[in-house]
Motif scaffolding. Sequence first.
Motif, PDB file in Angstrom:
ATOM      1  N   UNK A   1     -10.363 -12.007   8.011  1.00 54.65           N
ATOM      2  CA  UNK A   1      -9.950 -10.982   7.051  1.00 54.65           C
ATOM      3  C   UNK A   1      -8.530 -11.209   6.555  1.00 54.65           C
ATOM      4  N   UNK A   2      -8.116 -12.473   6.430  1.00 48.54           N
ATOM      5  CA  UNK A   2      -6.832 -12.824   5.836  1.00 48.54           C
ATOM      6  C   UNK A   2      -7.094 -13.407   4.452  1.00 48.54           C
ATOM      7  N   UNK A   3      -6.365 -12.911   3.461  1.00 52.23           N
ATOM      8  CA  UNK A   3      -6.530 -13.349   2.081  1.00 52.23           C
ATOM      9  C   UNK A   3      -5.181 -13.796   1.532  1.00 52.23           C
ATOM     10  N   UNK A   4      -5.217 -14.750   0.610  1.00 49.78           N
ATOM     11  CA  UNK A   4      -3.998 -15.311   0.027  1.00 49.78           C
ATOM     12  C   UNK A   4      -3.971 -15.042  -1.470  1.00 49.78           C
ATOM     13  N   UNK A   5      -2.742 -14.949  -2.014  1.00 51.47           N
ATOM     14  CA  UNK A   5      -2.575 -14.702  -3.450  1.00 51.47           C
ATOM     15  C   UNK A   5      -1.219 -15.265  -3.886  1.00 51.47           C
ATOM     16  N   UNK A   6      -1.038 -15.459  -5.176  1.00 48.54           N
ATOM     17  CA  UNK A   6       0.273 -15.826  -5.690  1.00 48.54           C
ATOM     18  C   UNK A   6       1.183 -14.610  -5.614  1.00 48.54           C
ATOM     19  N   UNK A   7       2.361 -14.780  -5.016  1.00 48.22           N
ATOM     20  CA  UNK A   7       3.248 -13.637  -4.810  1.00 48.22           C
ATOM     21  C   UNK A   7       4.621 -13.813  -5.441  1.00 48.22           C
ATOM     22  N   UNK A   8       4.926 -14.969  -5.988  1.00 46.47           N
ATOM     23  CA  UNK A   8       6.234 -15.209  -6.594  1.00 46.47           C
ATOM     24  C   UNK A   8       6.695 -16.622  -6.331  1.00 46.47           C
TER      25      UNK A   8
END
Length: 393
Positions: free
Chosen positions: A346-353
């Motif tokens: 249940x770990x998700x990644x995204x562009x954050x900066x």
Amino acid sequence: MHLVSANAGPEKVAAPSVLESQHGSVRPLAAEDLERVAALFLTKFRRRRRHLLDRAIAETAEYMREIYLDPAGQSGASNALVQINRQGRLGGFLGVLKARYELNGAALNAAIIGPLMADPGTDDGSAGPQLLRAVHQGEFDLHLTDSANRTSLAFARPMKYQLLPVHCLGWTCIFRPAAMAAAALHRKWPGLPRLALDPCARAFDALSKRRFGSPVQLSSSHRVHREPIDAAQFAERLPTLLSDYSLRPNWKDGELPRLLALAAEKRADGPLHFGGTYDETGKMLGCYAFYGQAGDIASLLQIQASGSHWGATLDGLIAAAWDMGCVGITGQTQSRFMPQLFGYKNVFFRYAGGTMVRSRIAEVTEAVRSGDIFIGGLIGDRWTRLSSDDFGR
């Protein structure tokens, strides 16, 4: 270019107090600029309508004074810059914080670049590049940011910034999905009554326990344990855990405790908490700092571990947020604990900066290229209230 200590070699020359161009001038931020800069910040980054700005401008301006005009131990002109167009109006602003770095014993001056913004009513598209060129002409040995948006990336990449792709990602570990969604909605619309969301969230999460159970993982060693610590203990131990990096910050004269005190002023994500992981002899193996409170999303400020103890330290962080009653936790990624993150469900990644570094010193660029740099968290600007807080409410 060969890297030398700050006491050897040519003397560095500070940037001129005013830099002129055909588009206007760039100069250090002054007290009389604060209200105009605060108003621009609120309209650009908080989407405030101009008729609702008055009560927020004063608070934002005072906070900008604290971090940009009155930093402890720094004298002279502000490192933050403003662009003034030919008509004498504010065209743009670049938030800059000064930090000390070291590389193999040599002292370096670093510019931490924060908000970069231009007023669309007065800017002809030149303010952003002009502000960046001005800070590049200053006394700094390296320039870095960990929060660039895509517009800033477009400005900075042609100026030979090195992008650190892993650090550009954010990670989120979901504990209770419905409660986390409710918390996110409440952040976006603070007036939304929790009574309308919480019962439904609890019911859904009760049904999804098999998929989203406790994320807490037991350390592979029973000799490792975690303990809550305070800001003073964190400030004392964090620098000693950075010896694995060749390019790292060099905090002196109470700078780190003051930085943590400023970070604790941030309100959006709850109070700031500290913890450490220890072996059976009481030696600290890692430490972490995160914002959090029961029923809300925890936000990681900093995590650091020595040697092979990243897994135990990350386990301690996750367990601390779970025990507090947080509904999930989010943070910035680092290459050194990515393998441990992959071990969690249940770990998700995204562009954050965008995280980027620029330097003319060959040894610095090589350290960045090889990932041998401590960056992000307290060496960035996400700890500031400007990154998340809703001023004037």
